[in-house]
Structures are given as structure tokens and as C-alpha cells.
Scaffold this active site. Structure first.
Site, PDB file in Angstrom:
ATOM      1  CE  LYS A 126      -8.748 -14.118  -1.662  1.00  0.00           C
ATOM      2  NZ  LYS A 126      -7.719 -13.947  -0.600  1.00  0.00           N
ATOM      3  CE  LYS A 144     -18.366  -6.950  -1.014  1.00  0.00           C
ATOM      4  NZ  LYS A 144     -18.803  -6.400   0.256  1.00  0.00           N
ATOM      5  CE  LYS A 175      -4.262  -1.938   1.770  1.00  0.00           C
ATOM      6  NZ  LYS A 175      -5.399  -1.798   2.700  1.00  0.00           N
TER       7      LYS A 175
END
Length: 332
Positions: free
Chosen positions: A197, A200, A114
């Protein structure tokens, strides 16, 4: 003989869990509670590493609890609680931060990924210290094993390292947990990107089968799933990733083997097969969704159950923290 203790947690970062969450992990949670001393935690503090509206995190925490119970987590068979209701998580988290080195924390995949994607200036300090709080989550309950996906192996190794380091310096305090890697879980991929995969964080909501979506919405998503060239229903992840994903979903839900599904639908065409997958999934999720909605209608009942779980969790957590403080030499 005492049951082995398991601990696992899930973040309340959305209004609904998806089919990948269920088949990849939560179904195993339900099974493990049958013969383990199971502690399952809604890790709302971990969710704070991203910007969240107060009303939304409360709503999503309750929605997570309702769905877990609707999926089969029982307050009589396991201890279900909310992380923030057990203050010992934060307290032991600080001790774990003091045990961890800056270098090993910097190497944790989630922070690295990130911070590289968005820049270190935009990364929260909480994201950096997240793995130490996660270690505390596990060690507080003296868990023997932690059911996680392969992507969490690094976190379990850090937890084991921190526990071993503490024990060697201050005396036997924590159980060294084993990672219970869910290798047998079905790998469910995105309906629109079948090589990725189901998640969300994917680019399209239409690729994710959500437990709390209406039956009509989920049926439409499945019937609109990306498929492959040709018209033969055959499992081949390289040449037919879309159909292979749908075969995996049908098999995981229905219990029918993939080979039997190939025999049944092989020459019937994609349209017929996708309709069959939609029917199986929709009817499986229908009562789960309704049960969750019913639980959310009675918020007091749901909150009371979570308070009961937190009270049970605090007894275990307080005992562990007291032992850790004593072994550290703090004055009681």
C-alpha cells in the site's frame, strides 16, 4: 428529514497527503459532505503518540487544513476543525478509558504491532489509550457512521462496544455508530513496491505521490515507477503488479475504465503509458496544490476558518459531554 451525521479524522503527521490518502478516503469525504451532516477533524492530539517538534506539528496541522479545503472540503457544507481546539475530546476520552478493559485495549492491532516491533518500553502510553480517545472523537458528535478503511474496522467495533456498555449502565447517551467501510475506494500501491500500500511509512519516498510535491517531482516518480517483465499494458495484479497499479491510478483520476485503458495503451509500451499516467496525475493535482499554497499564504484566513469550525464542534461536543456526566451522576 435530518441528514445522517458522519465523523472522520486524519492525522497531521506529514507535510503532504499522498494520492493514496486522497483516492482511498478523502475523495469520499468530499462526496459525503453533499448529503450528510459532516464533521471532519484534524486529529493533532493523536499525532502526539510519536515525537513531534512544536513548530512542525503547527505547520503540518495548517498544511492539512489547507489541503483538505483545496481537495474540496467546504466550511459551508461541513464542519472542519482541529481536535485540540475542542477540549471535550480529552474529557470524554477519559470516560472511555474508564469504560475499557485492559485486555481489550491490549488486543488493539496498532499497539500490538508497534510494541512488538519496537518493544513495550519504547511504546507511549498514549498509543495504548489511542483507541479510547478515537472512540471519544466519534461519540462526541453522535455520529451515525464513520467513513474508514478496512484497517480501522477494529477501532469502530471498540467504539460500538464502549458506547453500548455506557448506554446499558448509565442510560441512553450515545448513538451507536456504523462503520462506513470504503470498499469502493481505489487501492493505490507504492510505485516502487507495487505489492504494498502507498504509505509514508514505506522505505522510499520515490514510491509515494505527494499532493504538495511539484509537478516535475511527481512526473519523475511516475515515469520511474517499477514495472514488470514484458511490454504489454495489461491489468494482472499477480503477474504485472506495477502496471496494474498504474492502470488503477490512471483510471481513478481520469474516470476511464481499466479495460478502455488496456485497449488504448496495450501495445504502445510501458514508456508511453507511464508518460500518459504522469500527465493525467500532474494536471489533476496542479490546481489542488496551488489552491493549498494560496491558502497557506493567508494564514489568518485559514486559522479563522478552523476557529469557526471548532466553535461549531464545541457546541455539539459540550452537549454530549454534559449528558454523559449527568448520566454518570457527577454533580453539575
Amino acid at each position: 428529514m435530518a441528514k445522517m451525521r458522519v465523523l472522520s479524522g486524519i492525522q497531521p503527521t506529514s507535510d503532504s497527503f499522498h494520492l493514496g490518502n486522497y483516492l482511498g478516503a478523502l475523495k469520499q469525504w468530499v462526496e459525503l459532505q453533499e448529503d450528510h451532516d459532516a464533521f471532519y477533524c484534524i486529529v493533532d492530539l493523536h499525532a502526539l503518540t510519536i515525537e513531534t517538534e512544536p513548530a512542525l506539528i503547527r505547520k503540518r496541522t495548517l498544511a492539512s487544513a489547507a489541503q483538505l479545503m483545496a481537495l474540496g472540503i467546504s466550511s459551508k457544507k461541513s464542519t472542519l476543525f482541529v481536535q485540540s481546539q475542542v477540549p471535550q475530546h480529552n474529557q470524554l476520552g477519559w470516560l472511555m478509558e474508564c469504560m475499557a478493559g485492559f485486555g481489550e485495549a491490549s488486543r488493539m492491532t496498532q499497539f500490538k504491532d508497534k510494541s512488538l516491533k519496537f518493544g513495550t518500553d519504547s511504546a507511549r502510553v498514549g498509543l495504548f489509550t489511542y483507541p479510547m480517545l478515537q472512540a471519544a472523537d466519534i461519540l462526541l458528535y453522535q455520529a451515525d457512521c464513520v467513513p474508514v478503511g478496512e484497517d480501522q474496522r477494529q477501532h469502530i467495533e471498540l467504539t460500538r462496544d464502549l458506547a453500548g456498555r455506557f448506554n446499558s449502565r448509565y442510560g441512553q447517551t450515545f448513538t451507536i455508530p456504523d462503520g462506513y467501510i470504503l470498499k469502493t475506494a481505489a487501492k493505490i500501491n507504492d510505485l516502487q513496491e507495487p505489492s504494498a500500500k502507498m504509505s509514508k511509512s514505506s522505505g522510499s519516498e520515490s514510491g509515494v505521490i505527494e499532493i504538495m510535491d511539484t509537478p516535475e517531482v511527481n512526473a519523475k516518480k511516475i515515469k520511474s515507477a517499477i514495472t514488470d517483465a514484458g511490454n504489454e499494458v495489461r491489468f494482472d495484479e499477480k503477474e504485472k503488479p506495477g502496471i496494474s497499479n498504474l492502470l488503477t491510478i490512471h483510471s481513478a483520476i481520469s474516470g476511464n475504465s481499466i479495460s478502455s485503458l488496456e485497449s488504448e495503451f496495450g501495445d504502445k509500451g510501458y514508456g508511453v503509458f507511464k508518460s500518459a499516467v504522469a500527465d493525467v496525475v500532474v494536471e489533476y493535482l496542479r490546481p489542488i496544490r496551488q489552491r493549498a499554497l494560496d491558502l497557506l499564504e493567508d494564514e489568518k484566513f485559514l486559522v479563522d476558518l478552523l476557529h469557526e469550525g471548532a466553535a461549531k464542534a464545541r457546541i455539539v461536543a459540550a452537549h454530549t459531554l454534559e449528558k454523559a456526566y449527568k448520566n454518570l451522576g457527577t454533580v453539575a
